[in-house]
Design a protein around this motif. Structure first.
Motif, PDB file in Angstrom:
ATOM      1  N   GLY A 251       0.462  -1.035  -0.154  1.00  0.00           N
ATOM      2  CA  GLY A 251       0.359   0.117   0.665  1.00  0.00           C
ATOM      3  C   GLY A 251       0.937   1.350   0.258  1.00  0.00           C
ATOM      4  O   GLY A 251       0.292   2.399  -0.732  1.00  0.00           O
ATOM      5  N   TRP A 252       1.887   0.609   0.689  1.00  0.00           N
ATOM      6  CA  TRP A 252       2.489   2.378   0.666  1.00  0.00           C
ATOM      7  C   TRP A 252       3.524   2.670  -0.647  1.00  0.00           C
ATOM      8  O   TRP A 252       3.828   3.680  -0.732  1.00  0.00           O
ATOM      9  CB  TRP A 252       4.124   2.415   1.701  1.00  0.00           C
ATOM     10  CG  TRP A 252       4.792   3.831   2.029  1.00  0.00           C
ATOM     11  CD1 TRP A 252       4.568   4.271   3.099  1.00  0.00           C
ATOM     12  CD2 TRP A 252       6.007   3.242   0.807  1.00  0.00           C
ATOM     13  NE1 TRP A 252       5.640   4.939   3.089  1.00  0.00           N
ATOM     14  CE2 TRP A 252       6.795   5.099   1.793  1.00  0.00           C
ATOM     15  CE3 TRP A 252       6.600   2.455   0.123  1.00  0.00           C
ATOM     16  CZ2 TRP A 252       7.709   5.261   1.298  1.00  0.00           C
ATOM     17  CZ3 TRP A 252       8.284   3.525   0.175  1.00  0.00           C
ATOM     18  CH2 TRP A 252       8.749   4.185   0.473  1.00  0.00           C
ATOM     19  N   LEU A 253       3.839   1.664  -1.737  1.00  0.00           N
ATOM     20  CA  LEU A 253       3.739   1.571  -2.421  1.00  0.00           C
ATOM     21  C   LEU A 253       3.693   2.310  -3.352  1.00  0.00           C
ATOM     22  O   LEU A 253       3.814   3.322  -4.409  1.00  0.00           O
ATOM     23  CB  LEU A 253       4.859   0.193  -2.838  1.00  0.00           C
ATOM     24  CG  LEU A 253       6.445  -0.411  -2.067  1.00  0.00           C
ATOM     25  CD1 LEU A 253       6.673  -1.672  -2.534  1.00  0.00           C
ATOM     26  CD2 LEU A 253       7.271   1.133  -2.845  1.00  0.00           C
ATOM     27  N   ALA A 254       2.604   1.458  -3.338  1.00  0.00           N
ATOM     28  CA  ALA A 254       1.108   2.469  -4.604  1.00  0.00           C
ATOM     29  C   ALA A 254       0.942   3.359  -4.087  1.00  0.00           C
ATOM     30  O   ALA A 254       0.977   4.518  -5.269  1.00  0.00           O
ATOM     31  CB  ALA A 254      -0.165   1.243  -4.000  1.00  0.00           C
ATOM     32  N   ARG A 255       0.808   4.155  -2.706  1.00  0.00           N
ATOM     33  CA  ARG A 255       0.601   5.729  -2.817  1.00  0.00           C
ATOM     34  C   ARG A 255       1.739   6.579  -3.098  1.00  0.00           C
ATOM     35  O   ARG A 255       1.663   7.812  -3.840  1.00  0.00           O
ATOM     36  CB  ARG A 255       0.447   5.413  -1.419  1.00  0.00           C
ATOM     37  CG  ARG A 255      -0.708   5.505  -0.826  1.00  0.00           C
ATOM     38  CD  ARG A 255      -1.048   6.385   0.891  1.00  0.00           C
ATOM     39  NE  ARG A 255      -0.053   5.587   1.513  1.00  0.00           N
ATOM     40  CZ  ARG A 255      -0.568   4.376   2.360  1.00  0.00           C
ATOM     41  NH1 ARG A 255      -1.208   4.049   2.118  1.00  0.00           N
ATOM     42  NH2 ARG A 255       0.692   4.029   3.152  1.00  0.00           N
TER      43      ARG A 255
END
Length: 269
Positions: A251-255
């Protein structure tokens, strides 16, 4: 099982050419005259080099059973991978000619079902055999390997050559206390059916592995797969992060990927 020469290799092509030469001699003369056969074999053997490098080491890759059967009309030589197969072929010949011995010297009118018995009854005592007989002998099949090449798991070509040189050691007979084994660069892998555990057992022995396979700590890296699943690795692979951590990381990489890039201004405001 008969050995079939591979015409794609120089050796296999040479064997096929020799067979053609001997067949031609048989057609011309009706037999294999000794002088003519020796001339053909001498010229054929001169095409081969039997010199081996001083670094080459002989390795037994298995055993071959050589069956020679002859009578007044033929002299046949065949190779077999095991004694039982050779005896089965010999018994098949005996049964096809059983009318020649049926009812004579105590022989039954129907050939025995057991291969060994059928052969013994058909040929009779060794001292009574005249024009028809056979020999069956086992020979080690040897291969010379280049001992100067250093094996490395990082060298794809070296691994391929080691895999091609793998040796299968079958059980030699019903009384053999050994087990079927594959040998690759000193690594012994036993795979067999175990009635005691009622399972297919696989056992890997690394004590005799090639020293160049070992890691700095002296152990040999191993990975064991069953179907598509890896069930064992050494050295152990680092554990995967928990599912919650992986999801948070994804999720952090997607954001981060969707965050607009900042433009740094140069000069005054």
């Amino acid at each position: 099982m008969l050995i079939k020469p591979n015409p794609a290799t120089p050796e296999g092509q040479a064997i096929i050419e020799l067979a053609d030469l001997m067949d031609g001699l048989q057609e011309r003369t009706g037999e294999w005259p000794g002088a003519d056969a020796c001339t053909i074999l001498s010229e054929w053997l001169s095409r081969f080099s039997f010199e081996s490098s001083k670094d080459a080491a002989a390795q037994a890759t298995g055993r071959a059973w050589v069956l020679r059967r002859w009578d007044r009309h033929s002299d046949e030589l065949t190779l077999w991978s095991d004694k039982a197969s050779a005896l089965a072929a010999l018994a098949q010949h005996a049964r096809s000619c059983w009318d020649d011995v049926a009812g004579k010297n105590g022989a039954p009118y129907r050939p025995p079902a057991d291969d060994r018995t059928a052969v013994d009854v058909y040929y009779g005592p060794v001292e009574d055999r005249c024009d028809e007989d056979y020999t069956l002998r086992a020979y080690d099949v040897l291969r010379h390997e280049d001992a100067s090449r250093i094996l490395s798991l990082k060298d794809a070509q070296a691994c391929t050559e080691a895999n091609r040189a793998a040796v299968f050691h079958p059980m030699k007979g019903p009384d053999d206390e050994g087990l079927p084994c594959i040998e690759i660069s000193g690594v012994l892998v036993f795979a067999y059916l175990d009635a005691g555990t009622e399972a297919v057992r696989v056992s890997v022995h690394l004590d005799t592995a090639d020293e160049h396979l070992a890691l700095a700590d002296g152990t040999v890296p191993v990975q064991v797969d069953v179907e598509d699943a890896t069930v064992f690795t050494h050295p152990a692979a680092p554990p995967a992060p928990p599912v919650s951590e992986r999801r948070a990381l994804l999720g952090w990489l997607a954001r981060l990927a969707t965050r607009p890039a900042r433009v740094r201004r140069q000069g005054g405001s």
